[in-house]
Design an enzyme around this catalytic site. Structure first.
Site: not given
Ligand code: GDP
Ligand code: IMO
Ligand code: MG
Length: 422
Positions: A16, A221, A13, A40-41
């Site tokens: 990415k 991840q 998270d 979840g991107h």
């Molecule tokens: P990913 O899994 O690495 O793609 O990241 P996620 O989408 O799960 O989580 C990143 C969260 O931070 C999302 O809700 C994005 O919209 C938000 N986000 C990304 N970059 C920034 C930033 O620079 N500032 C803030 N406040 N939110 C951000």
């Molecule tokens: P993105 O790509 C954050 C965590 C789960 C759990 C562990 C194992 O959005 O960054 P799994 O379902 O993979 O067997 O769970 O890994 N986990 C993540 N945490 N971002 C993710 O993906 C994750 N994908 C798995 O919360 O701790």
């Molecule tokens: Mg994510």
């Protein structure tokens, strides 16, 4: 051309999805190499927000090809839901998305097994996303998996053998379930997969490399969730590190170019497991509130804490990171003091090396840096950065020995400061 890799350096998270979307105009192919719908991107642009799970984040820019690589595990039902949502919102995918025949399918029973294993672990549960990731990779490694390409060959037989095996295991766990209901969505998902070109993606990608196309590999991840190098056993079931791009796409190590390591200006983790710099105070609550730190897929609150340079240095080393990308700096805009963990205390000893078992208790040793106390969310160039923020960047670059190329100051595509061009 070589394949550039973008991957998370923390517990996922990091942002990415946003950065892949920002970088997509520079590439011809965007590829996913591991993980599945546990990812979840999130992408935000032009007032719209999308969350992608299995589909690469280059999908919104029409002329780019997106590839789901062999290292990915694909859930047909969730894939169809993702495709439907994107197509309804005006993003036709058929021409833009290709799927590796060698990617493994998450069967409906894999999700049930995930739930059964978690519940059997009781308080020691991993806190998985419940998407069947672990059981699917387990079947892949134990040579019992069903692959996307199998849809075209003796599919029913392979499916039935796998389901019968899983039913036997579920019985041992006394796990109750309604399989026909799950299968209905799942087989609709299989029909949806058939609409796409199923390819030998290793040839497709290597041909692209030969033809001077630019390829970006999008990690899922983060390094601390890597099956080999993460905080085992509280990890996911794939290699999230740079080497995973080689095995998950069929790209030779010598064909890897830049390795972009992405991290938050602080740190988060979702699910169980050790997190040395976690904050249980109001400061952590503020990070969660300001950064809207709730799982993109599960909605679970993310645990928040200060940046951990012991873990980050380890991640930089394991991945051979060549350039860094710092996200969510704006979340710290109002903080008086910023802390950074530079070492751990374990059994009374100060250590800077990431320990064998983080679960043994690592107490963080922090240094304090002054906060910048400036709203950075509208900044477009580094000339506008406050001095204290520049000091934070210099401190991190010195510690990690890698330059920070991009700073993100908000969730929108436009809230991105690129400090230099390669
Ligand atoms: P990913 O899994 O690495 O793609 O990241 P996620 O989408 O799960 O989580 C990143 C969260 O931070 C999302 O809700 C994005 O919209 C938000 N986000 C990304 N970059 C920034 C930033 O620079 N500032 C803030 N406040 N939110 C951000
Ligand atoms: P993105 O790509 C954050 C965590 C789960 C759990 C562990 C194992 O959005 O960054 P799994 O379902 O993979 O067997 O769970 O890994 N986990 C993540 N945490 N971002 C993710 O993906 C994750 N994908 C798995 O919360 O701790
Ligand atoms: Mg994510």
């Amino acid at each position: 051309m070589k394949v550039d890799v973008l991957l998370g350096l923390q517990w996922g998270d990091e942002g990415k999805g946003k950065v892949v979307d920002v970088l997509t105009p520079d590439y011809d192919l965007i590829t996913r190499f591991q993980g599945g719908p546990n990812a979840g991107h999130t992408l935000e642009f032009e007032g719209k927000k999308f969350v992608l799970r299995s589909i690469p984040s280059g999908i919104f820019q029409g002329d780019k090809i997106n590839v789901i690589g062999n290292g990915v595990v694909l859930d047909p039902a969730l894939f169809k839901a993702e495709v439907d949502a994107l197509e309804v919102s005006g993003h036709p995918l058929t021409e833009r998305l290709k799927i590796s025949k060698k990617a493994h399918l998450i069967l409906p029973t894999h999700r049930l097994l995930d739930a059964a294993y978690e519940s059997a672990k009781g308080s020691g549960k991993i806190g998985t996303t419940g998407k069947g990731i672990g059981p699917t990779y387990t079947d892949k490694v134990s040579r019992n998996g069903v692959r996307v390409g199998d849809i075209l060959h003796n599919f029913e037989e392979k499916y039935n053998i796998a389901i019968a095996r899983h039913k036997g295991i579920l019985k041992q766990y006394n796990f109750e379930y309604d399989l026909p209901e799950l299968e209905k969505n799942w087989f609709e998902g299989i029909e949806c997969i058939k609409r796409f070109e199923l390819i030998d993606s290793e040839y497709f990608i290597n041909d692209a490399i030969k033809n001077e196309k630019k390829v970006l590999a999008e990690g899922a991840q983060g390094t601390m969730l890597d099956i080999d190098f993460g905080s085992y056993p509280f990890v996911t079931s794939s290699n999230t590190i740079c080497a995973g791009a080689c095995t998950g796409l069929g790209v030779a190590p010598g064909n890897i170019g830049e390795v972009y390591g992405i991290f938050k200006a602080y740190c988060t983790r979702v699910g169980s497991g050790p997190f040395p710099t976690e904050l249980f105070s109001e400061i952590g609550d503020n990070m969660r509130k300001i950064g809207f730190e709730f799982g993109s897929v599960t909605g679970r609150p993310r645990r928040c804490g200060w940046i951990d340079l012991v873990a980050l240095k380890y991640a930089v080393m394991i991945n051979g990171v060549t350039q860094l990308i710092m996200m969510k700096s704006d979340v710290l805009d109002s903080f008086e003091t910023i802390k950074a963990c530079v070492a751990y205390k374990i059994d009374g000893q100060e250590v800077e090396q990431f320990p064998f078992d983080l679960n043994d208790g690592a107490e963080p040793i922090f240094v304090d840096l002054p906060g910048w106390k400036t709203d950075m969310t509208n900044m477009q160039s580094e000339d506008e950065f406050p001095e204290e923020f520049n000091n934070y960047l210099s401190f991190l670059e010195e510690e990690l020995e890698v330059p920070i190329k991009i700073v993100s100051v908000g969730p929108d595509r436009a809230q991105t400061v690129i400090r230099y061009q390669n």
